[in-house]
Design a protein around this motif. Structure first.
Motif, PDB file in Angstrom:
ATOM      1  N   TYR A  22       0.837  -1.205   0.000  1.00 13.19           N
ATOM      2  CA  TYR A  22       0.000   0.000   0.000  1.00 13.19           C
ATOM      3  C   TYR A  22       0.872   1.254   0.000  1.00 13.19           C
ATOM      4  O   TYR A  22       0.591   2.224  -0.717  1.00 13.19           O
ATOM      5  CB  TYR A  22      -0.912  -0.020   1.226  1.00 13.19           C
TER       6      TYR A  22
ATOM      7  N   LEU B 148       0.448   4.922  -2.329  1.00 10.61           N
ATOM      8  CA  LEU B 148       0.950   6.207  -1.841  1.00 10.61           C
ATOM      9  C   LEU B 148       2.259   6.627  -2.504  1.00 10.61           C
ATOM     10  O   LEU B 148       2.814   7.666  -2.144  1.00 10.61           O
ATOM     11  CB  LEU B 148       1.136   6.154  -0.317  1.00 10.61           C
TER      12      LEU B 148
ATOM     13  N   PRO C 202       1.780  10.437   4.562  1.00 17.75           N
ATOM     14  CA  PRO C 202       0.351  10.104   4.489  1.00 17.75           C
ATOM     15  C   PRO C 202       0.025   8.755   5.139  1.00 17.75           C
ATOM     16  O   PRO C 202      -1.046   8.596   5.729  1.00 17.75           O
ATOM     17  CB  PRO C 202       0.077  10.055   2.977  1.00 17.75           C
ATOM     18  N   LEU C 203       0.961   7.801   5.057  1.00 16.45           N
ATOM     19  CA  LEU C 203       0.734   6.504   5.684  1.00 16.45           C
ATOM     20  C   LEU C 203       0.677   6.643   7.204  1.00 16.45           C
ATOM     21  O   LEU C 203      -0.198   6.066   7.861  1.00 16.45           O
ATOM     22  CB  LEU C 203       1.831   5.524   5.290  1.00 16.45           C
TER      23      LEU C 203
ATOM     24  N   GLN D 199      -0.184   9.226   8.891  1.00 12.27           N
ATOM     25  CA  GLN D 199      -1.429   9.896   9.250  1.00 12.27           C
ATOM     26  C   GLN D 199      -2.607   8.928   9.231  1.00 12.27           C
ATOM     27  O   GLN D 199      -3.478   8.972  10.104  1.00 12.27           O
ATOM     28  CB  GLN D 199      -1.681  11.063   8.289  1.00 12.27           C
ATOM     29  N   ARG D 200      -2.641   8.055   8.243  1.00 13.85           N
ATOM     30  CA  ARG D 200      -3.755   7.106   8.142  1.00 13.85           C
ATOM     31  C   ARG D 200      -3.676   6.007   9.195  1.00 13.85           C
ATOM     32  O   ARG D 200      -4.706   5.478   9.604  1.00 13.85           O
ATOM     33  CB  ARG D 200      -3.787   6.509   6.736  1.00 13.85           C
ATOM     34  N   LEU D 201      -2.453   5.682   9.611  1.00 13.12           N
ATOM     35  CA  LEU D 201      -2.286   4.664  10.640  1.00 13.12           C
ATOM     36  C   LEU D 201      -2.430   5.235  12.046  1.00 13.12           C
ATOM     37  O   LEU D 201      -2.862   4.538  12.965  1.00 13.12           O
ATOM     38  CB  LEU D 201      -0.915   3.996  10.509  1.00 13.12           C
TER      39      LEU D 201
ATOM     40  N   LEU E 111      -6.714  -0.207   8.573  1.00 10.17           N
ATOM     41  CA  LEU E 111      -6.554   0.526   7.317  1.00 10.17           C
ATOM     42  C   LEU E 111      -6.899  -0.371   6.137  1.00 10.17           C
ATOM     43  O   LEU E 111      -7.569   0.062   5.185  1.00 10.17           O
ATOM     44  CB  LEU E 111      -5.119   1.034   7.188  1.00 10.17           C
TER      45      LEU E 111
ATOM     46  N   ARG F 222     -10.570  -0.509   5.769  1.00 11.50           N
ATOM     47  CA  ARG F 222     -11.117   0.745   5.234  1.00 11.50           C
ATOM     48  C   ARG F 222     -10.895   0.842   3.738  1.00 11.50           C
ATOM     49  O   ARG F 222     -11.773   1.292   2.994  1.00 11.50           O
ATOM     50  CB  ARG F 222     -10.486   1.961   5.932  1.00 11.50           C
ATOM     51  N   VAL F 223      -9.724   0.441   3.283  1.00  9.95           N
ATOM     52  CA  VAL F 223      -9.422   0.476   1.850  1.00  9.95           C
ATOM     53  C   VAL F 223     -10.376  -0.424   1.084  1.00  9.95           C
ATOM     54  O   VAL F 223     -10.910  -0.056   0.033  1.00  9.95           O
ATOM     55  CB  VAL F 223      -7.959   0.063   1.586  1.00  9.95           C
TER      56      VAL F 223
ATOM     57  N   ASP G 225     -13.766   1.182   0.918  1.00  6.91           N
ATOM     58  CA  ASP G 225     -13.812   2.370   0.056  1.00  6.91           C
ATOM     59  C   ASP G 225     -13.792   2.022  -1.419  1.00  6.91           C
ATOM     60  O   ASP G 225     -14.014   2.893  -2.267  1.00  6.91           O
ATOM     61  CB  ASP G 225     -12.637   3.305   0.369  1.00  6.91           C
TER      62      ASP G 225
END
Length: 343
Positions: free
Chosen positions: A44, A49, A55-56, A58-60, A89, A92-93, A96
């Motif tokens: 991922y 990304l 960004p990883l 932040q998402r984690l 995560l 969620r992916v 989405d």
């Protein structure tokens, strides 16, 4: 010497300072179920990304220090937190990127599953807008246990283009290396293993154009399959497979196609079953008039199933703005809006 508390800067972006070999060695220290999650997480990072670590994080919701220690095998006090955040995560992916199940998406998924389960070379062939790319992307993101590398080729791609994209997808640097050196890094650096599934979308761009007879780009994929044992899935638009089967290099490509254990050929036009599934994903109680209008739209030559999804999304917004269930008038309005027609 790398700093495990701070990410390295590369081209103005922050990247993770853990190499492929170090990550592979770290995986062996962890339980099998955690290995799958961490393989997915690394995929991922580098595929979704582009290798950007901020960004990883932040998402984690974890620190760079904790992520670095887990990826490098220096067990962090927050190890369980990193694993739990990565698993969340991943869920969620998957949520989405929902996939409407139809005969076509099932056939594509079956081909991907076959490649994964048998380390085989397979191909998925069909016209534009028929769900090849979306289905492969959803499968790669959520159904692969971190094993899949999805790579989309661009027009004018050469062997060097493929090599660079393979390095990027695996999180390996390619600057300063010549072509033969990159080939050796890919084939022998343990970045790709027999567990991997390599999906090459728009693989037709690797076919020689004009008078060129340079087949080395697509041949390298065969080399990866033969030497590493990884699965290879090629996604073509139908015109490119026709060139391979009937064009001037058909003798070479005839042998190449013979290596494909499974070829899924998608019908050029969406079926009524596909259209109905798409409509009901937005309007579960859709009437026959809405389904008929949607099917007519995909059969008019003005769009395929991909276009219908966009129209349905617009129609759904129109319906919600007027606080009523999506109906045939909303779809007509959405099509007119896209086409620039009066409604």
């Amino acid at each position: 010497m790398t700093n495990e508390s701070q990410p390295a800067a590369k081209g103005g972006e922050q990247v993770l300072t853990v190499g492929v070999a170090q990550f592979r060695a770290a995986l062996a220290l962890y339980p099998a179920e955690d290995q799958e999650i961490l393989e997915w997480l690394r995929g991922y990072l580098y595929q979704a990304l582009g290798g950007q670590v901020q960004p990883l994080l932040q998402r984690l919701g974890v620190s760079y220090l904790d992520l670095h220690r887990v990826f490098s095998g220096r067990r962090s006090e927050n190890y369980s937190g990193v694993i739990a955040a990565a698993a969340a995560l991943r869920q969620r992916v998957a949520k989405d990127t929902p996939l409407v199940e139809t005969d076509v998406t099932r056939a594509i998924t079956d081909a991907l599953d076959y490649a994964r389960d048998h380390a085989a070379m397979t191909a998925i062939v069909g016209g534009t807008g028929r769900g090849k790319t979306l289905t492969a992307q959803v499968w790669a993101a959520a159904n692969n246990h971190g094993r899949t590398h999805y790579i989309r080729m661009t027009s004018g791609a050469r062997r060097s283009t493929l090599l660079m994209k393979l390095c990027e997808s695996a999180g390996m640097g390619y600057g300063g290396y010549k072509g033969p050196e990159l080939e050796q890094r890919i084939l022998h650096n343990n970045a790709y293993t027999s567990r991997n599934v390599l999906i090459i979308d728009e693989a037709g761009h690797l076919i020689p154009k004009g008078d060129s007879s340079a087949t080395s780009a697509i041949e390298f994929l065969r080399d990866m399959h033969d030497e590493i044992g990884c699965a290879v899935v090629l996604i073509f638009t139908d015109v490119y497979l026709e060139q391979m089967e009937q064009g001037r290099l058909n003798r070479f490509f005839g042998q190449f196609i013979g290596r494909l254990e499974k070829i899924v050929r998608i019908a050029p036009e969406p079926s009524l079953e596909e259209v109905e599934a798409a409509v009901r994903s937005f309007a579960p109680e859709a009437g026959s008039d809405l389904i008929a209008a949607a099917f007519a739209a995909t059969s008019s030559g003005k769009g395929k199933l991909r276009t219908l999804y966009r129209d349905l999304k617009k129609a759904d917004l129109l319906a919600k703005a007027q606080n009523h269930p999506l109906d045939v008038e909303d779809l007509k309005a959405a099509i007119a809006w896209r086409s620039g027609e009066e409604f």
